[in-house]
Design an enzyme around this catalytic site. Structure first.
Site, PDB file in Angstrom:
ATOM      1  CB  CYS A 192     -13.170  -7.483   6.303  1.00 20.98           C
ATOM      2  SG  CYS A 192     -14.113  -8.920   5.833  1.00 20.98           S
TER       3      CYS A 192
ATOM      4  CB  ALA B 150      -9.628 -10.659   9.403  1.00 23.34           C
TER       5      ALA B 150
ATOM      6  CB  CYS C 245      -0.187   7.564  -2.323  1.00 25.85           C
ATOM      7  SG  CYS C 245      -1.882   7.881  -1.967  1.00 25.85           S
TER       8      CYS C 245
ATOM      9  CG  HIS D 111      -1.670  19.486 -14.799  1.00 22.08           C
ATOM     10  ND1 HIS D 111      -2.020  18.244 -15.275  1.00 22.08           N
ATOM     11  CD2 HIS D 111      -0.971  19.268 -13.654  1.00 22.08           C
ATOM     12  CE1 HIS D 111      -1.542  17.302 -14.451  1.00 22.08           C
ATOM     13  NE2 HIS D 111      -0.911  17.908 -13.463  1.00 22.08           N
TER      14      HIS D 111
END
Length: 432
Positions: A196, A192, A52, A101
């Site tokens: 959490c 929530a 990602c 790299h």
């Protein structure tokens, strides 16, 4: 033989550009085989690393025949997007800079979270996939095996991976200091949100199994509770449940305190000396700060946790120079090995050349030696081969030495001139 990387990452490109170039698992396999077929004649090897935070294409080809532009247009064709929409965000490095790299990336010195361990397995998977698709060869096999090795060296010889660097892992670490073990401990979650969830996940991984979730919307509480085989309760019952809770995590968007000092004082009376651990990750705060003054109660807010995270990140940052020095040394080793590998086809050529000249001469000699039996003739052939091998032993040894010192190319050119061999521009190494 050269090594080239073309890619983008979280530093060079925003997420909307990164996601255009991201590959899913089947995409990686398809791209590897398309690329390998397209550049077969150039002895191209390829590995695709897609996470990602980055998309990077590593390529090795004969005399650098595959260029950065080739890779960019391959990406554009494969993803069916215009080149100009992503090319300004791309970086490319060649040879020692490309190797450097990759070693940096694998050792997680280029990650969003310095020293995180996930990237190591992502690089390993990318390499394994390419190797299974037969998209790698002699060069990239060596390169990626060494990269994985370097990452291990960096993580064992430095403290780049020490100290927790996420809010949730620091919170869990504090909780461990108080409870040592989460078996049988009851976790009460108020709110929530994403934070959490992360904390729940961490606590679950460390052995906590009993979760009670209270949230303004009961359905959301049920959703979160069911993920961890917990129980959802109505928000109004929060006060009653406090006395049962060993660990309380609060992260609501309420504009005022949802847990007050009085409630906690009451709860602690019922707990017969069992400590309570409260984590307030809400902004504005959910838990009245006075709670911290109650005996046997431990309260941490987001700033407490963040300051530990920052301190741990500083410690990791201090280690970067040590890591860099280790990596530079390993890059030198790899480049020396690469030079040796470049010279190997030339030595093979030289050996073949000598042996074919020897064979020609023996073929001319054989008819002239009428009275020789097979055993004697084998001695002649054996002597000729031994002589050639002896003559070549020293030049081959010197060639490898020269290659290590970076003078391999000049040495090969000299051999070509001296023996009048290699009429081609370059020699093809044997196929893997």
């Amino acid at each position: 033989m050269s090594v080239l990387v073309v890619g983008l990452n979280h530093k060079s490109a925003p997420v909307e550009v990164r996601e255009k170039l991201a590959f899913n698992a089947s995409g990686v396999s398809a791209a590897l085989s398309q690329f390998s077929q397209k550049y077969q004649d150039k002895n191209a090897e390829i590995v695709i690393l897609s996470t990602c935070n980055r998309v990077e294409i590593y390529v090795s080809s004969q005399d650098g025949a595959v260029t950065a532009d080739d890779i960019l247009s391959f990406l554009a064709d494969f993803h069916k997007i215009e080149l100009h929409t992503f090319s300004p965000y791309m970086y490319h490095y060649k040879d020692d800079r490309a190797v450097n790299h990759l070693f940096f990336v694998t050792a997680s010195l280029d990650s969003m979270v310095l020293g995180e361990s996930q990237i190591l397995s992502q690089v390993k998977d990318a390499y394994t996939t390419a190797a299974m698709e037969e998209a790698t060869g002699k060069i990239l096999n060596q390169l990626f095996q060494q990269a994985l090795n370097v990452a291990k060296i960096v993580h064992t010889r430095t403290s780049i991976g020490k100290g927790k660097v996420s809010i949730s892992s620091v919170a869990v670490e504090f909780a461990e200091k108080i409870f040592q073990d989460f078996t049988g401990k009851i976790v009460l979650v108020v709110g929530a949100g994403e934070m959490c969830e992360l904390l729940l996940k961490h606590l679950y991984e460390e052995g906590a199994r009993t979760f009670i979730v209270a949230n303004r919307t009961f359905e959301r509480a049920q959703e979160l509770a069911s993920e961890y085989h917990g129980q959802a309760i109505k928000y109004e019952l929060l006060g009653e449940q406090l006395a049962n809770a060993d660990i309380v995590i609060s992260s609501t968007s309420a504009p005022h305190y949802v847990i007050h000092a009085e409630q906690v004082k009451d709860a602690i009376k019922h707990r017969r000396g069992n400590p309570m651990f409260l984590i307030d990750i809400a902004v504005p705060r959910d838990i009245e700060p006075e709670v911290a003054n109650i005996d046997n109660v431990y309260l941490y807010n987001i700033d407490d946790l963040q300051s530990v995270v920052s301190q741990n990140i500083d410690e990791r940052n201090k280690e970067v120079d040590n890591c860099r020095a280790l990596i530079e040394e390993e890059v030198e080793h790899f480049m020396a090995r690469l030079e040796e590998m470049k010279i190997e086809p030339a030595i093979t050529h030289l050996r073949n050349h000598f042996h074919s000249v020897g064979k020609e001469e023996l073929d001319r000699l054989r008819p002239k030696l009428k009275g020789l039996d097979n055993g004697d003739w084998e001695q002649v052939v054996y002597t000729m081969e031994r002589t050639i091998n002896k003559l070549l032993h020293h030049p081959a040894k010197v060639a490898k030495q020269e290659a290590k010192n970076g003078g391999g190319y000049r040495y090969v050119e000299t051999i070509k001139k001296l023996f009048g061999i290699f009429h081609h521009h370059h020699t093809n190494p044997p196929q893997q």
